[in-house]
Write a protein that holds these residues in place. Sequence first.
Motif, short mmCIF file in Angstrom:
data_model
loop_
_atom_site.label_atom_id
_atom_site.label_comp_id
_atom_site.label_asym_id
_atom_site.label_seq_id
_atom_site.Cartn_x
_atom_site.Cartn_y
_atom_site.Cartn_z
N ALA A 19 8.84 -0.82 3.67
CA ALA A 19 9.89 -0.16 4.45
C ALA A 19 9.36 0.31 5.79
CB ALA A 19 10.46 1.02 3.66
N GLU A 20 8.20 0.97 5.77
CA GLU A 20 7.62 1.46 7.02
C GLU A 20 7.32 0.30 7.97
OE1 GLU A 20 3.54 3.47 8.73
OE2 GLU A 20 4.06 3.86 6.63
N ARG A 21 6.71 -0.75 7.45
CA ARG A 21 6.35 -1.89 8.30
C ARG A 21 7.60 -2.53 8.92
NH1 ARG A 21 3.48 -4.15 4.85
NH2 ARG A 21 4.95 -5.68 3.98
N THR A 22 8.64 -2.71 8.12
CA THR A 22 9.86 -3.34 8.62
C THR A 22 10.56 -2.46 9.66
OG1 THR A 22 10.16 -4.50 6.52
CG2 THR A 22 12.12 -4.26 7.92
N LEU A 23 10.65 -1.18 9.37
CA LEU A 23 11.35 -0.28 10.30
C LEU A 23 10.56 -0.09 11.58
CD1 LEU A 23 12.65 2.13 7.56
CD2 LEU A 23 14.10 0.77 9.08
#
Length: 219
Positions: free
Chosen positions: A144-148
Amino acid sequence: MIASGHDESGTGGGTNSGTGEGRTAGEPAPDRVRTPDRDGELATAIRLRDGGDPAERERARLLLVELAGRLPDDAEVAYHTAWAHDVLEREAEAVPYYERALALGGAPGPGGSGSGSGLGEADRAEAYLGLGSTYRVLGRYAEAERTLRAGVAAFPGHGGLRAFLGLALYNTGRHRESVRLLLELLARTSDDPSVRGYERALAFYAADPDHTLPPVDPA
């Protein structure tokens, strides 16, 4: 678990914001290589999905799954298929469609990253948000962090991406960065006069949320 204005309970609708497109979510993106059957089927599925009736949303999901199977290089169809799963709270099934949409989702045509239809800018921003927030609600916090982060890098003015990145940072233990990001967003976007009056203070503490005054020497 977010697509174009949906909340994390799987309800929603609304418009894209922050991307400069001025295009309502769900409208077909311009300049696609299309066929009448594809366009008509996609429009029908979007109408059923956006109507709000659970039975019609399930019909839309099945139509889109079939269409995505026939058109595996069509990023726009993949995106709307992900969204159709999201609104029915079938988050795990939405993930591969979001991933496909973003993998294919460059500019349409020869300059794009796939041989089929790409995504318009508004839908691409919402696909980042949808995939990142879905990873987060599934407990896949690092993804989630990487995508956002990738979404914010591509669309730095998109407040929704920043808000959900702040949540993902909290989940990955980056609490200081999470508070900084959310305070900056609040200070910049709030219309509440009681918040606007403290804009400078919020910006200051966003930069240094641990700041305190030194102890006063009683002497």
